[in-house]
Design an enzyme around this catalytic site. Sequence first.
Site, short mmCIF file in Angstrom:
data_model
loop_
_atom_site.label_atom_id
_atom_site.label_comp_id
_atom_site.label_asym_id
_atom_site.label_seq_id
_atom_site.Cartn_x
_atom_site.Cartn_y
_atom_site.Cartn_z
N CYS A 8 0.87 -1.18 0.00
CA CYS A 8 0.00 0.00 0.00
C CYS A 8 0.90 1.23 0.00
CB CYS A 8 -0.89 -0.03 1.25
SG CYS A 8 -1.85 1.46 1.45
N CYS A 44 -3.24 5.37 8.28
CA CYS A 44 -2.21 6.16 7.61
C CYS A 44 -1.81 7.37 8.44
CB CYS A 44 -2.63 6.53 6.21
SG CYS A 44 -4.26 7.23 6.06
N CYS A 88 -8.78 10.40 9.48
CA CYS A 88 -7.47 10.11 8.91
C CYS A 88 -6.37 11.00 9.50
CB CYS A 88 -7.54 10.30 7.41
SG CYS A 88 -5.96 10.06 6.60
#
Length: 349
Positions: free
Chosen positions: A105, A333, A119
Amino acid sequence: MKTNLWGMGLEELTVWVRNNNWPSFRAKQICDYLYKRHIISFDEMKQLPQIMRTWLEENACVEKPVIVNQISADDGKTTKILLKLKDGSLVETVCMHHEYGNSVCISTQVGCAMGCIFCASTQKGLFRNLSSEEMLAQLFAFSEVFNMPIHSIVLMGAGEPLQNYNHVIRFLHMANDKNLLNISYRNITVSTCGIVPQIYKLADEGLPITLAISLHAPNDVIRNELLPISRNYKIEDVIRAARYYFTKTKRRVTFEYILIQGKNTDKENAEELCRLVGKLPCHFNLIPVNGTEHIHLYPPDIKEIRSFQKILMDHGKETTVRKQMGDEIQAACGQLKRRFLENSKSVFR
Ligand code: SF4
């Protein structure tokens, strides 16, 4: 100024070698050293004559990002690395070691401007786009570390890939290049939070890659709360673009749907979601939110997840619930980078 050879494919290298009055076949040898044998020191490229190696030292370089942090978890099934780029920026890349092969990824931007509320990557906004060479280096970092072939790639790390369109398209061609990584387009997934004009553009490229759209909501009201960028694109227009993508590529679209307790997981939400997508061939990937100490959102309990999934499946929608691989290595992330910055007190971005 020295020419950086990193990221040049065979065609580009051949032109460069020929323009500098060396025989074309030397390009293939350099290409193999760089991408198959992972040799970046010209002195070690022994198939090249000494005179050419000396000339390369003076006129060329191979500049790649370096790994500054690495964490492995899930009994070695997940590995995450942090790469430092030439300008000091940091990017995260994750490799999941599945039974069918390694899936990497990658990040496409340093930071992100999209502002999704769940996020970590977006909390300081967008710093810059990554070049296609920097994306390629993320893959090679893994093939070098593990010495294992990469089976598939997902562009789902930090950044919105379709906001870095030209570099992403160039990167896809590089990954597919048989002299570089030779990864089938069918094993590549590009994820977007729904930049409608760019979805049409991507469909017209004619690449048989999978498109994953971060839907996360069954209507504009909830979606606007979770993804601020969605205020620019109505949810019906996103679905229309997804339909166009399917018509052009014959590739089934994946809808990512993050499950957040109290926001988007009740029965009505699931029913509305089914009405929204109608008969469009698609796959739903349900992702229980990965709350952190900085992001106070929580996943629903397993009963609620299963009942949401059942409604979708009863409507004939293929649905999976993503296993949260990498939880223990802060795989959401932006979190490895955050931890590294907190510990290093450095000048990294
Ligand atoms: S989820 Fe993806 S698009 Fe949304 S802010 Fe994070 S990196 Fe950007």
